[in-house]
Scaffold this motif. Structure first.
Motif, PDB file in Angstrom:
ATOM      1  N   ASN A 424     -33.988  19.845   4.245  1.00 40.31           N
ATOM      2  CA  ASN A 424     -33.456  20.151   2.919  1.00 40.31           C
ATOM      3  C   ASN A 424     -31.949  20.429   2.975  1.00 40.31           C
ATOM      4  OD1 ASN A 424     -33.473  22.571   4.234  1.00 40.31           O
ATOM      5  ND2 ASN A 424     -34.601  23.713   2.672  1.00 40.31           N
ATOM      6  N   ARG A 425     -31.266  19.784   3.918  1.00 36.14           N
ATOM      7  CA  ARG A 425     -29.812  19.970   4.041  1.00 36.14           C
ATOM      8  C   ARG A 425     -29.083  19.411   2.817  1.00 36.14           C
ATOM      9  NH1 ARG A 425     -28.390  17.219   9.627  1.00 36.14           N
ATOM     10  NH2 ARG A 425     -26.296  17.950   9.064  1.00 36.14           N
ATOM     11  N   ARG A 426     -27.877  19.929   2.588  1.00 36.70           N
ATOM     12  CA  ARG A 426     -27.050  19.421   1.503  1.00 36.70           C
ATOM     13  C   ARG A 426     -26.508  18.029   1.882  1.00 36.70           C
ATOM     14  NH1 ARG A 426     -22.528  21.987   1.290  1.00 36.70           N
ATOM     15  NH2 ARG A 426     -22.824  23.094   3.255  1.00 36.70           N
ATOM     16  N   PRO A 427     -26.486  17.081   0.936  1.00 46.37           N
ATOM     17  CA  PRO A 427     -26.067  15.714   1.272  1.00 46.37           C
ATOM     18  C   PRO A 427     -24.694  15.629   1.923  1.00 46.37           C
ATOM     19  CG  PRO A 427     -27.068  15.769  -0.901  1.00 46.37           C
ATOM     20  CD  PRO A 427     -26.928  17.191  -0.466  1.00 46.37           C
ATOM     21  N   GLU A 428     -23.733  16.448   1.504  1.00 45.32           N
ATOM     22  CA  GLU A 428     -22.371  16.359   2.032  1.00 45.32           C
ATOM     23  C   GLU A 428     -22.297  16.713   3.516  1.00 45.32           C
ATOM     24  OE1 GLU A 428     -22.473  20.079  -0.669  1.00 45.32           O
ATOM     25  OE2 GLU A 428     -23.355  18.071  -0.570  1.00 45.32           O
ATOM     26  N   GLU A 429     -23.344  17.313   4.068  1.00 46.79           N
ATOM     27  CA  GLU A 429     -23.332  17.636   5.498  1.00 46.79           C
ATOM     28  C   GLU A 429     -23.347  16.379   6.353  1.00 46.79           C
ATOM     29  OE1 GLU A 429     -26.053  20.730   6.813  1.00 46.79           O
ATOM     30  OE2 GLU A 429     -26.169  21.493   4.765  1.00 46.79           O
ATOM     31  N   ILE A 430     -23.759  15.242   5.776  1.00 44.28           N
ATOM     32  CA  ILE A 430     -23.771  13.992   6.522  1.00 44.28           C
ATOM     33  C   ILE A 430     -22.361  13.616   6.963  1.00 44.28           C
ATOM     34  CG2 ILE A 430     -23.493  12.490   4.509  1.00 44.28           C
ATOM     35  CD1 ILE A 430     -25.717  11.710   7.522  1.00 44.28           C
ATOM     36  N   LEU A 431     -21.333  14.102   6.278  1.00 42.83           N
ATOM     37  CA  LEU A 431     -19.938  13.781   6.618  1.00 42.83           C
ATOM     38  C   LEU A 431     -19.498  14.491   7.899  1.00 42.83           C
ATOM     39  CD1 LEU A 431     -18.330  14.012   3.069  1.00 42.83           C
ATOM     40  CD2 LEU A 431     -19.021  11.931   4.296  1.00 42.83           C
ATOM     41  N   LEU A 432     -20.264  15.483   8.333  1.00 40.05           N
ATOM     42  CA  LEU A 432     -19.879  16.280   9.494  1.00 40.05           C
ATOM     43  C   LEU A 432     -20.537  15.794  10.774  1.00 40.05           C
ATOM     44  CD1 LEU A 432     -20.147  19.803   7.839  1.00 40.05           C
ATOM     45  CD2 LEU A 432     -18.136  18.343   8.042  1.00 40.05           C
ATOM     46  N   GLN A 433     -21.391  14.786  10.699  1.00 33.41           N
ATOM     47  CA  GLN A 433     -22.082  14.334  11.914  1.00 33.41           C
ATOM     48  C   GLN A 433     -21.746  12.882  12.233  1.00 33.41           C
ATOM     49  OE1 GLN A 433     -26.247  14.822  10.618  1.00 33.41           O
ATOM     50  NE2 GLN A 433     -26.447  12.601  10.780  1.00 33.41           N
TER      51      GLN A 433
END
Length: 433
Positions: A424-433
């Motif tokens: 249930n992570r926030r979508p914008e966290e994809i930018l950090l990986q």
């Protein structure tokens, strides 16, 4: 004398190869249009047909390479691959002519060798070298009068952007072989009213005509590419401005086709377990977004409740370093009866979640209503729509490339062996990986 090839025109290609008749069976005669006096007849007998080189000022010049794709052969033992022809966006992905059982490296076949040589010229660093670059003339076989042979559609003028070696399945032989695949950019012919004057090719076939003189007969966009090189591709690539609304019936799989059977298999597989369909949708979206050479990173699937209009998350990377940017991709998966449609309201749920720098992907086993498409076009929503027929075609491609054509083994692999997590992570966290 020959005349002009117009994009989208269907030509009659007969075994007689007689250039005398202007038309045969109501279609322009290929050999009339491509006739060059005192020169060998142009041919489409093979998939890749390089014209014989001529010597100009002590240097070899190949007048053109004629390429024919035969969609009706795709998936067979002789032609296990599927070429991609996206004429509206100026992109063709064409598989070379190395096949299972052939000795020697994949670049040693006649066709691959000719295209690799053309690729070298298309990547040349100077305008003088590019001036002798080889034009690629693209055709694909089409069905007319109940026949799959004898008719070809002219698809345009191209140059190679990228050449890649890859491993392919060899049809039903259940073995693999190495081949080349070529990404070809179609050159814009707007200035010429979508026509290619055969006089240019005829001039290139004449050893007494220097490169500069022959180039004067080339299309305007080709001359611009010669002058400016790779940097000019975004300006000279063919683009078709059109209303991107397809009738629902046009989105359906043809009755009795392999695509229809595959789509029914997919729908039955996920009937009663539609949340699992999200994994499949994520895999297909990844294949589609990587299709034009972009870097796409799969992220995760969202939890069943509280997904807020998104079923999976990914990242699309454009460029590199300071010249690069990354976009959040929100995906929605909808497993519905293939005879059903997705409404504008359903797509709006994804659109409502999009923030600046985000795009959406909607994957369904059904079709999209015309109202939904019209709203997308008019409001310029950044959402990629993948309908049932495209889903079946893309999944069949994954099965062919990675599972020997076994569709159900492909689905099982996607569901059970891939490492896409549920979170249930926030979508914008994809930018950090």
């Amino acid at each position: 004398m020959g005349s002009s090839l117009r994009i989208g025109d269907v030509l009659r290609y007969t075994s007689a190869k007689d250039p005398a008749q202007q038309q045969i069976d109501g279609h322009a005669n290929f050999h009339f249009v491509t006739h060059s006096p005192l020169r060998k007849r142009a041919s489409l007998e093979a998939g890749i047909n390089p014209m014989a080189q001529v010597e100009v000022a002590g240097q070899p010049r190949r007048p053109a390479v004629l390429i024919r794709s035969s969609p009706w052969k795709a998936g067979t033992e002789q032609t296990p691959w599927h070429d991609v022809f996206d004429l509206d966006n100026g992109h063709i992905r064409y598989f070379g002519d190395h096949k299972a059982g052939l000795d020697g490296p994949p670049g040693s076949t006649k066709g691959n060798a000719a295209l690799l040589d053309a690729f070298s010229g298309h990547q040349a660093p100077t305008d003088e070298e590019r001036g002798g670059g080889v034009p690629l003339l693209l055709f694909r076989a089409v069905q007319r009068n109940g026949r799959v042979k004898g008719y070809v559609e002219f698809c345009g003028l191209g140059l190679i952007e990228r050449a890649e070696r890859l491993v392919q399945w060899a049809g039903h032989e259940r073995t693999t072989f190495t081949n080349y695949v070529f990404d070809i950019a179609l050159v814009d012919l707007t200035h010429e009213n979508d026509q290619l004057d055969w006089a240019w090719i005829t001039a290139r076939r004449d050893p007494s005509v220097p490169d500069e003189e022959a180039l004067a007969l080339a299309p305007a966009a080709w001359r611009e590419w010669v002058e400016h090189g790779h940097a000019a591709l975004p300006r000279v690539r063919r683009r078709v401005a059109r209303a991107r609304v397809s009738k629902v019936q046009e989105q359906r799989c043809a009755a009795g086709s392999q695509e229809e059977k595959d789509l029914r298999t997919i729908y039955k597989w996920f009937e009663g377990r539609k949340h699992d369909f999200e994994s499949l949708a994520s895999a297909v979206a990844a294949r589609r977004l990587r299709g034009n050479g972009h870097n796409y990173v799969e992220g995760w699937l969202t939890r069943r409740s509280g997904d807020g209009g998104a079923d999976f998350v990914g990242r699309l990377d454009l460029g590199t370093g300071l010249a690069g940017a990354s976009l959040v991709v929100l995906g929605q998966a909808k497993c519905i009866n293939p005879g059903s449609t997705v409404s504008a309201e359903q797509i709006a749920r994804v659109v409502a979640r999009l923030q600046r720098g985000w795009i959406g992907v909607y994957v369904t086993t059904g079709a999209y209503s015309e109202a939904a498409q019209l709203e997308m076009v008019e409001d310029q929503y950044p959402v990629v729509l993948i309908g049932g027929s495209e889903l079946a075609r893309d999944l069949r491609g994954i099965a062919r490339d990675d599972h020997g054509g076994d569709l159900e083994a492909c689905i099982e692999h996607i569901l059970n062996l891939r490492s896409v997590t549920v979170t249930n992570r926030r979508p914008e966290e994809i930018l950090l990986q």
